[in-house]
Design a protein around this motif. Sequence first.
Motif, PDB file in Angstrom:
ATOM      1  N   UNK A  60       0.844  -1.195   0.000  1.00  0.00           N
ATOM      2  CA  UNK A  60       0.000   0.000   0.000  1.00  0.00           C
ATOM      3  C   UNK A  60       0.879   1.244   0.000  1.00  0.00           C
ATOM      4  N   UNK A  61       0.286   2.400  -0.289  1.00  0.00           N
ATOM      5  CA  UNK A  61       1.038   3.654  -0.308  1.00  0.00           C
ATOM      6  C   UNK A  61       1.472   4.040   1.100  1.00  0.00           C
ATOM      7  N   UNK A  62       2.426   4.961   1.189  1.00  0.00           N
ATOM      8  CA  UNK A  62       2.874   5.448   2.496  1.00  0.00           C
ATOM      9  C   UNK A  62       1.718   6.093   3.252  1.00  0.00           C
ATOM     10  N   UNK A  63       0.871   6.816   2.512  1.00  0.00           N
ATOM     11  CA  UNK A  63      -0.305   7.450   3.127  1.00  0.00           C
ATOM     12  C   UNK A  63      -1.266   6.374   3.634  1.00  0.00           C
ATOM     13  N   UNK A  64      -1.439   5.314   2.838  1.00  0.00           N
ATOM     14  CA  UNK A  64      -2.293   4.208   3.251  1.00  0.00           C
ATOM     15  C   UNK A  64      -1.770   3.519   4.492  1.00  0.00           C
ATOM     16  N   UNK A  68      -3.655   3.397   8.019  1.00  0.00           N
ATOM     17  CA  UNK A  68      -3.910   2.112   8.675  1.00  0.00           C
ATOM     18  C   UNK A  68      -3.391   2.145  10.108  1.00  0.00           C
ATOM     19  N   UNK A  69      -2.198   2.728  10.285  1.00  0.00           N
ATOM     20  CA  UNK A  69      -1.635   2.857  11.636  1.00  0.00           C
ATOM     21  C   UNK A  69      -2.476   3.810  12.481  1.00  0.00           C
ATOM     22  N   UNK A  70      -2.906   4.937  11.872  1.00  0.00           N
ATOM     23  CA  UNK A  70      -3.747   5.889  12.599  1.00  0.00           C
ATOM     24  C   UNK A  70      -5.113   5.290  12.909  1.00  0.00           C
ATOM     25  N   UNK A 205      -8.853  -3.162   4.409  1.00  0.00           N
ATOM     26  CA  UNK A 205      -8.711  -2.353   5.618  1.00  0.00           C
ATOM     27  C   UNK A 205      -8.175  -0.969   5.277  1.00  0.00           C
ATOM     28  N   UNK A 206      -7.163  -0.919   4.397  1.00  0.00           N
ATOM     29  CA  UNK A 206      -6.552   0.352   4.008  1.00  0.00           C
ATOM     30  C   UNK A 206      -7.546   1.264   3.296  1.00  0.00           C
ATOM     31  N   UNK A 207      -8.392   0.703   2.450  1.00  0.00           N
ATOM     32  CA  UNK A 207      -9.389   1.512   1.730  1.00  0.00           C
ATOM     33  C   UNK A 207     -10.358   2.176   2.687  1.00  0.00           C
ATOM     34  N   UNK A 208     -10.802   1.429   3.684  1.00  0.00           N
ATOM     35  CA  UNK A 208     -11.707   1.997   4.683  1.00  0.00           C
ATOM     36  C   UNK A 208     -10.990   3.061   5.505  1.00  0.00           C
ATOM     37  N   UNK A 210      -8.306   4.962   4.814  1.00  0.00           N
ATOM     38  CA  UNK A 210      -7.942   6.197   4.115  1.00  0.00           C
ATOM     39  C   UNK A 210      -9.144   7.102   3.867  1.00  0.00           C
ATOM     40  N   UNK A 211     -10.345   6.541   3.946  1.00  0.00           N
ATOM     41  CA  UNK A 211     -11.556   7.359   3.772  1.00  0.00           C
ATOM     42  C   UNK A 211     -12.088   7.875   5.106  1.00  0.00           C
ATOM     43  N   UNK A 212     -12.127   6.995   6.106  1.00  0.00           N
ATOM     44  CA  UNK A 212     -12.758   7.353   7.379  1.00  0.00           C
ATOM     45  C   UNK A 212     -11.851   8.184   8.280  1.00  0.00           C
ATOM     46  N   UNK A 213     -10.585   7.756   8.439  1.00  0.00           N
ATOM     47  CA  UNK A 213      -9.696   8.389   9.422  1.00  0.00           C
ATOM     48  C   UNK A 213      -9.455   9.875   9.157  1.00  0.00           C
ATOM     49  N   UNK A 214      -9.053  10.293   7.932  1.00  0.00           N
ATOM     50  CA  UNK A 214      -8.825  11.729   7.711  1.00  0.00           C
ATOM     51  C   UNK A 214     -10.078  12.569   7.936  1.00  0.00           C
ATOM     52  N   UNK A 215     -11.221  12.090   7.442  1.00  0.00           N
ATOM     53  CA  UNK A 215     -12.469  12.848   7.576  1.00  0.00           C
ATOM     54  C   UNK A 215     -12.865  13.031   9.039  1.00  0.00           C
ATOM     55  N   UNK A 216     -12.879  11.936   9.803  1.00  0.00           N
ATOM     56  CA  UNK A 216     -13.301  12.021  11.190  1.00  0.00           C
ATOM     57  C   UNK A 216     -12.294  12.772  12.049  1.00  0.00           C
ATOM     58  N   UNK A 217     -11.022  12.659  11.742  1.00  0.00           N
ATOM     59  CA  UNK A 217     -10.001  13.378  12.515  1.00  0.00           C
ATOM     60  C   UNK A 217     -10.176  14.882  12.368  1.00  0.00           C
ATOM     61  N   UNK A 218     -10.368  15.332  11.143  1.00  0.00           N
ATOM     62  CA  UNK A 218     -10.554  16.767  10.884  1.00  0.00           C
ATOM     63  C   UNK A 218     -11.841  17.262  11.543  1.00  0.00           C
ATOM     64  N   UNK A 219     -12.929  16.503  11.410  1.00  0.00           N
ATOM     65  CA  UNK A 219     -14.207  16.902  12.001  1.00  0.00           C
ATOM     66  C   UNK A 219     -14.100  16.980  13.520  1.00  0.00           C
ATOM     67  N   UNK A 220     -13.437  15.998  14.140  1.00  0.00           N
ATOM     68  CA  UNK A 220     -13.288  15.980  15.591  1.00  0.00           C
ATOM     69  C   UNK A 220     -12.446  17.157  16.074  1.00  0.00           C
ATOM     70  N   UNK A 221     -11.366  17.442  15.360  1.00  0.00           N
ATOM     71  CA  UNK A 221     -10.495  18.574  15.711  1.00  0.00           C
ATOM     72  C   UNK A 221     -11.269  19.891  15.648  1.00  0.00           C
ATOM     73  N   UNK A 222     -12.075  20.063  14.616  1.00  0.00           N
ATOM     74  CA  UNK A 222     -12.849  21.304  14.453  1.00  0.00           C
ATOM     75  C   UNK A 222     -13.844  21.486  15.596  1.00  0.00           C
ATOM     76  N   UNK A 223     -14.541  20.419  15.992  1.00  0.00           N
ATOM     77  CA  UNK A 223     -15.492  20.517  17.090  1.00  0.00           C
ATOM     78  C   UNK A 223     -14.792  20.879  18.395  1.00  0.00           C
ATOM     79  N   UNK A 224     -13.647  20.238  18.647  1.00  0.00           N
ATOM     80  CA  UNK A 224     -12.875  20.549  19.859  1.00  0.00           C
ATOM     81  C   UNK A 224     -12.414  22.009  19.869  1.00  0.00           C
ATOM     82  N   UNK A 225     -11.987  22.498  18.715  1.00  0.00           N
ATOM     83  CA  UNK A 225     -11.554  23.899  18.617  1.00  0.00           C
ATOM     84  C   UNK A 225     -12.714  24.854  18.915  1.00  0.00           C
ATOM     85  N   UNK A 226     -13.918  24.488  18.508  1.00  0.00           N
ATOM     86  CA  UNK A 226     -15.088  25.319  18.810  1.00  0.00           C
ATOM     87  C   UNK A 226     -15.354  25.342  20.316  1.00  0.00           C
ATOM     88  N   UNK A 227     -15.169  24.197  20.971  1.00  0.00           N
ATOM     89  CA  UNK A 227     -15.344  24.131  22.429  1.00  0.00           C
ATOM     90  C   UNK A 227     -14.306  25.007  23.129  1.00  0.00           C
TER      91      UNK A 227
END
Length: 456
Positions: A60-64, A68-70, A205-208, A210-227
């Motif tokens: 898989x790619x380095x990003x993948x 996967x690790x994240x 596993x990698x396909x799932x 690379x789609x879920x982790x970046x999206x949810x991480x950014x969304x979670x960070x934004x909500x925390x920043x609002x708090x």
Amino acid sequence: MNLIDVLNNIDSFIWGPPLLVLLVGTGMLFTFKLGFLQITKLPKALKLIFFAENNGNGDISSFGALCTALAATVGTGNIVGVATAIKAGGPGALFWMWLAAFFGMATKYAEGVLAIKYRTKDKNGQISGGPMYYILNGMGEKYKPLAVFFAFSGILVALLGIGTFTQVNAITDAINGSFSINPKITGIILAVLVALVVFGGLQSISKVATKVVPFMSVAYILICLLILGSSYKEIPETFALIVKSAFNHTAAFGGFLGATVSMAIRNGIARGVFSNESGLGSAPIAAAAAKTEWPAEQGLISMTGTFIDSLVICTLTGLSLILSGVWQSDLNGAIMTQAAFASIFPTIGPLFLTISLSLFAFTTILGWSYYGERCFEFLFGVKCINGYRATFVIMVLLGSFLKLEVIWIIADIVNGLMALPNLIALIFLSSVVVAETKLYMNHLNKKEDIKETIEI
């Protein structure tokens, strides 16, 4: 003496001063040997996440590989683990989590370097790597018992620790709290979803991830920043409280019983390792599959995992808990973090946290299914892989029947068992990490010289 008392005694012995010193000490060793690389090369590492050449052998790619690790690290440790650490150790636990993460970045870098350096292929042609391989191929055949111990511990962590019980418990509790759905029903649905993905192997596993982790991480960070933004004037005072509490007893207040400095250190470091997994030896199993020809390149990319997980996401969670004041309540775990979100967003806050926690925990389950699978393959070969996968799915199902306290104690115990052989190998092979780092840095300098010559 009941079961919980017995498990607590085992946990306290394993996570005593020797292991904590070894974890942080290994990170300090690499920090000094590599010239504080986690600071000087962090911009380069963050850039490589998106612009790595991906021109080497790998699955898989380095990003993948990073996702996967994240997927395996960004989970309940960031939400439930931070809450339990602060509940037990006070605000000072967050300081020790930062310290562990800072030195842990150097450890994670070394793990990534050795993962690529000593990786191999199994009989199915799939990349296999991680501590069991850099112990065996780097330290020598006489250290095979250490590699076997790591792989066996890795399977235990996957089946009994981070990989199943803690994640399942967090998901079922959060969904039950928000939607009043029976945990057993949630457990069954979760087991089916996990089965659909894990039987597809790393690519699935990698396909799932690379789609879920970046999206949810950014969304979670934004909500925390609002708090944090809603109480921004109190942020300096909160940082002062964290640092002060790291070195002083935290006085009892409200539902909080008070915490000693030793409790803050132990909970901060232990929960920090649970969250970012630096030194645990898990992330290099995913890193080994990356398409790269330079071990140090993947080491830098791996290092960003600890930065994102602990110094960004865990910090935002911790600050949200402290600023909202819920750390002093009678709440604990995911419910405590949910209360922090509800203090600013009464309606959507708890719902968002439930969704975030469920997706984070789900991807962690997927990541750890792969880690356990590679450890299983090392010990038993490729013939029984589907048997391991079926067992993993069954353990996911069983996770909805266990209590929170027992789950976290078991997870702590098997984490410690896994970390020990990996840390020994990292120290033993530290000169290899330094040599590979010099090779890569010379390569980068030559590329820069060629680029400057062309521009002239």
